[in-house]
Design a protein around this motif. Structure first.
Motif, PDB file in Angstrom:
ATOM      1  N   LEU A  54       0.839  -1.175   0.000  1.00 26.18           N
ATOM      2  CA  LEU A  54       0.000   0.000   0.000  1.00 26.18           C
ATOM      3  C   LEU A  54       0.880   1.233   0.000  1.00 26.18           C
ATOM      4  CD1 LEU A  54      -2.652  -1.032   2.659  1.00 26.18           C
ATOM      5  CD2 LEU A  54      -2.968  -0.932   0.194  1.00 26.18           C
ATOM      6  N   ASP A  55       0.353   2.307  -0.598  1.00 22.10           N
ATOM      7  CA  ASP A  55       1.127   3.546  -0.645  1.00 22.10           C
ATOM      8  C   ASP A  55       1.456   4.060   0.750  1.00 22.10           C
ATOM      9  OD1 ASP A  55      -0.857   4.479  -3.456  1.00 22.10           O
ATOM     10  OD2 ASP A  55       1.143   3.633  -3.447  1.00 22.10           O
ATOM     11  N   THR A  56       0.559   3.812   1.697  1.00 24.09           N
ATOM     12  CA  THR A  56       0.791   4.312   3.049  1.00 24.09           C
ATOM     13  C   THR A  56       1.996   3.638   3.693  1.00 24.09           C
ATOM     14  OG1 THR A  56      -0.827   2.693   3.816  1.00 24.09           O
ATOM     15  CG2 THR A  56      -1.620   4.928   3.424  1.00 24.09           C
ATOM     16  N   LEU A  57       2.404   2.487   3.147  1.00 29.99           N
ATOM     17  CA  LEU A  57       3.552   1.782   3.693  1.00 29.99           C
ATOM     18  C   LEU A  57       4.802   1.985   2.854  1.00 29.99           C
ATOM     19  CD1 LEU A  57       1.800  -1.604   4.594  1.00 29.99           C
ATOM     20  CD2 LEU A  57       2.165   0.384   6.062  1.00 29.99           C
TER      21      LEU A  57
ATOM     22  N   ILE B 151      -9.366   9.318 -13.980  1.00 31.60           N
ATOM     23  CA  ILE B 151     -10.118   9.222 -12.729  1.00 31.60           C
ATOM     24  C   ILE B 151      -9.706   7.947 -11.995  1.00 31.60           C
ATOM     25  CG2 ILE B 151     -12.385   9.210 -11.652  1.00 31.60           C
ATOM     26  CD1 ILE B 151     -11.810  11.732 -13.268  1.00 31.60           C
ATOM     27  N   PHE B 152      -9.534   8.048 -10.688  1.00 33.41           N
ATOM     28  CA  PHE B 152      -9.114   6.913  -9.855  1.00 33.41           C
ATOM     29  C   PHE B 152     -10.066   6.765  -8.680  1.00 33.41           C
ATOM     30  CE2 PHE B 152      -5.503   8.567 -12.090  1.00 33.41           C
ATOM     31  CZ  PHE B 152      -4.824   7.439 -12.530  1.00 33.41           C
ATOM     32  N   ASP B 153     -10.126   5.542  -8.154  1.00 28.72           N
ATOM     33  CA  ASP B 153     -10.980   5.298  -6.996  1.00 28.72           C
ATOM     34  C   ASP B 153     -10.231   5.613  -5.709  1.00 28.72           C
ATOM     35  OD1 ASP B 153      -9.351   3.079  -6.430  1.00 28.72           O
ATOM     36  OD2 ASP B 153     -10.774   1.622  -7.232  1.00 28.72           O
ATOM     37  N   ALA B 154     -10.887   5.383  -4.577  1.00 35.11           N
ATOM     38  CA  ALA B 154     -10.310   5.755  -3.291  1.00 35.11           C
ATOM     39  C   ALA B 154      -9.058   4.965  -2.954  1.00 35.11           C
ATOM     40  CB  ALA B 154     -11.346   5.570  -2.185  1.00 35.11           C
ATOM     41  N   ALA B 155      -8.893   3.774  -3.556  1.00 35.58           N
ATOM     42  CA  ALA B 155      -7.702   2.959  -3.319  1.00 35.58           C
ATOM     43  C   ALA B 155      -6.572   3.279  -4.284  1.00 35.58           C
ATOM     44  CB  ALA B 155      -8.053   1.478  -3.421  1.00 35.58           C
ATOM     45  N   GLY B 156      -6.841   4.131  -5.286  1.00 38.33           N
ATOM     46  CA  GLY B 156      -5.797   4.532  -6.227  1.00 38.33           C
ATOM     47  C   GLY B 156      -5.770   3.770  -7.530  1.00 38.33           C
ATOM     48  N   ASP B 157      -6.789   2.953  -7.797  1.00 42.79           N
ATOM     49  CA  ASP B 157      -6.867   2.224  -9.060  1.00 42.79           C
ATOM     50  C   ASP B 157      -7.625   3.049 -10.088  1.00 42.79           C
ATOM     51  OD1 ASP B 157      -5.526  -0.059  -8.146  1.00 42.79           O
ATOM     52  OD2 ASP B 157      -7.353  -0.857  -7.241  1.00 42.79           O
TER      53      ASP B 157
ATOM     54  N   THR C  54      -7.214   4.859   0.558  1.00 48.29           N
ATOM     55  CA  THR C  54      -7.737   3.887   1.508  1.00 48.29           C
ATOM     56  C   THR C  54      -7.358   2.483   1.041  1.00 48.29           C
ATOM     57  OG1 THR C  54      -9.845   3.762   0.327  1.00 48.29           O
ATOM     58  CG2 THR C  54      -9.665   5.367   2.111  1.00 48.29           C
ATOM     59  N   PRO C  55      -7.276   1.525   1.948  1.00 46.44           N
ATOM     60  CA  PRO C  55      -6.904   0.169   1.538  1.00 46.44           C
ATOM     61  C   PRO C  55      -7.881  -0.407   0.518  1.00 46.44           C
ATOM     62  CG  PRO C  55      -6.747   0.402   3.921  1.00 46.44           C
ATOM     63  CD  PRO C  55      -7.422   1.639   3.414  1.00 46.44           C
ATOM     64  N   ARG C  56      -7.342  -1.154  -0.401  1.00 50.06           N
ATOM     65  CA  ARG C  56      -8.148  -1.784  -1.433  1.00 50.06           C
ATOM     66  C   ARG C  56      -8.945  -2.945  -0.847  1.00 50.06           C
ATOM     67  NH1 ARG C  56      -4.298  -2.719  -4.287  1.00 50.06           N
ATOM     68  NH2 ARG C  56      -4.392  -0.921  -5.683  1.00 50.06           N
TER      69      ARG C  56
ATOM     70  N   PHE D 247     -18.256  -6.327 -22.537  1.00 51.91           N
ATOM     71  CA  PHE D 247     -18.296  -5.531 -21.316  1.00 51.91           C
ATOM     72  C   PHE D 247     -16.999  -5.731 -20.543  1.00 51.91           C
ATOM     73  CE2 PHE D 247     -22.578  -6.157 -22.574  1.00 51.91           C
ATOM     74  CZ  PHE D 247     -23.417  -5.285 -21.905  1.00 51.91           C
ATOM     75  N   VAL D 248     -16.308  -4.634 -20.238  1.00 52.21           N
ATOM     76  CA  VAL D 248     -15.116  -4.678 -19.390  1.00 52.21           C
ATOM     77  C   VAL D 248     -15.270  -3.593 -18.340  1.00 52.21           C
ATOM     78  CG1 VAL D 248     -12.607  -4.351 -19.266  1.00 52.21           C
ATOM     79  CG2 VAL D 248     -13.624  -5.574 -21.217  1.00 52.21           C
ATOM     80  N   GLY D 249     -14.991  -3.924 -17.086  1.00 56.82           N
ATOM     81  CA  GLY D 249     -15.185  -2.913 -16.074  1.00 56.82           C
ATOM     82  C   GLY D 249     -14.399  -3.134 -14.812  1.00 56.82           C
ATOM     83  N   ASN D 250     -14.583  -2.198 -13.920  1.00 58.08           N
ATOM     84  CA  ASN D 250     -14.053  -2.236 -12.569  1.00 58.08           C
ATOM     85  C   ASN D 250     -15.181  -1.783 -11.659  1.00 58.08           C
ATOM     86  OD1 ASN D 250     -13.899   0.804 -12.542  1.00 58.08           O
ATOM     87  ND2 ASN D 250     -12.325   0.394 -14.097  1.00 58.08           N
ATOM     88  N   GLN D 251     -14.907  -1.549 -10.388  1.00 57.10           N
ATOM     89  CA  GLN D 251     -16.003  -1.227  -9.468  1.00 57.10           C
ATOM     90  C   GLN D 251     -16.636   0.135  -9.754  1.00 57.10           C
ATOM     91  OE1 GLN D 251     -14.576  -1.203  -5.454  1.00 57.10           O
ATOM     92  NE2 GLN D 251     -12.970   0.289  -5.834  1.00 57.10           N
ATOM     93  N   GLY D 252     -15.949   0.984 -10.514  1.00 59.83           N
ATOM     94  CA  GLY D 252     -16.474   2.322 -10.771  1.00 59.83           C
ATOM     95  C   GLY D 252     -17.015   2.556 -12.156  1.00 59.83           C
TER      96      GLY D 252
END
Length: 344
Positions: free
Chosen positions: A3-6, A129-135, A170-172, A249-254
């Motif tokens: 994680l980036d925080t580490l 655009i990225f999600d809260a975990a950075g993806d 935030t953690p993924r 269809f290809v996607g992620n959570q967002g």
């Protein structure tokens, strides 16, 4: 991946790493450094060439619609979907929004659109655009046909006051493996047979305390059939050869990005299987595919057939349907002839 925080790398360290690897893809470089792609992009924020912008969909998408022709990119860890066209017919929604253009077709889930950036440097300026975990959730790249003045207006209007080069993530959330209830098999099959729309499926399996992949394992015939992992590659080659139009269809959570139409040039390259058409590209890591299912769902005017691939952790990689114009009979015949796993 850490994680980036580490991670001990500072924004200056990340800028140095990028300068030393100018040709590396951002996602690949970030992974090699043990950080997220969002952290790598944020490290380059200078308020001039890389800027933080508002990621709110209701401000962002009307601005993107002014850009004219662009390239839309949505990906997950195993598949990249690229479509050239214009953003049209944006529909806002608190929980889900849509772009229903003739070429760019998207389903967006606003709560995952956390961090927005505009990248002005290089030959292909972009919105990322990225999600809260950075993806990465979604990216928009300018083409030679794009309206550069409109892009400058977008950047000016959506620019945020905060132009810091650090980012808080935030953690993924871990991928949910196949979640099944064998004791609910009879109920699942009965309710599955009563569906009239594919959109009812996830609500149904959630009510039964399962997820998509778990339901496929439990339902089995006559609704879900396990196929060999190379089935997706076979579908792409056969659809190209027989000119069978597809919905991919290809996607992620967002974000989910959809291609509707034919595929023509299908090329393997190392572990990748690629569609390399003039306005649509698909890049799929075939070696990431652990499970493939032929899935049949009742709809009001017949049955919807799909080919769906999952990775070893249970994450959905890609879904392929037949395009419903004028009909999907050719796709159904192709899907039904695909080699099934022994006993499936």
């Amino acid at each position: 991946m850490s994680l980036d925080t580490l991670a001990p790398l500072s924004p200056a360290d990340l800028r140095t790493a990028r300068a030393e690897n100018p040709k590396a893809r951002a996602r690949d470089l970030a992974e090699s450094l043990g950080v997220t792609e969002a952290a790598l992009v944020a490290a380059h924020v200078d308020g001039a060439q890389v800027l933080r912008i508002d990621a709110g969909l209701d401000r962002l998408f009307p601005a993107i619609q002014t850009l004219g022709e662009v390239m839309a990119l949505t990906r997950n860890a195993s598949c990249v979907h690229e479509r050239t066209g214009t953003y049209e017919d944006y529909h806002s929604g608190a929980h889900a929004s849509m772009v229903l253009g003739s070429e760019i077709d998207l389903r967006m889930f606003p709560r995952h659109w956390a961090h927005g950036f505009a990248l002005l440097d290089g030959p292909r300026p972009s919105v990322q655009i990225f999600d809260a975990a950075g993806d990465a959730v979604h990216k928009v790249f300018l083409t030679d046909a794009s309206d550069r003045a409109a892009f400058e207006t977008l950047v000016r209007d959506l620019r945020l006051p905060d132009q810091d080069d650090t980012i808080t993530l935030t953690p993924r959330a871990p991928v949910e493996a196949a979640k099944l209830r064998a004791d609910k098999a009879e109920e699942l099959r009965r309710e599955w047979g009563e569906m009239t729309d594919t959109h009812q499926f996830l609500r149904m399996v959630s009510k039964l305390k399962m997820n998509r992949l778990g339901a496929y394992h439990v339902a089995d015939a006559p609704w879900a059939f396990a196929l060999r992992p190379d089935a997706v590659t076979q579908v792409l080659h056969q659809a190209a050869a027989e000119k069978i139009p597809l919905m991919i269809f290809v996607g992620n959570q967002g974000c989910i990005q959809i291609h509707g139409g034919p595929v023509a040039r299908v090329e393997p390259m190392g572990p990748w299987i690629n569609v390399l058409d003039p306005r649509f590209n698909l890049h799929l890591r075939a070696d990431h595919i652990a499970e493939v299912w032929h899935v049949i769902k009742p709809i009001r005017d017949g049955m919807a057939h799909s080919i769906e691939a999952f990775d070893a952790q249970g994450a959905l990689i890609v879904q392929i349907f037949g395009k419903r114009d004028p009909d999907t009979n050719a796709f159904r015949v192709m899907a039904e002839a695909l080699p099934r796993l022994s006993g499936a």
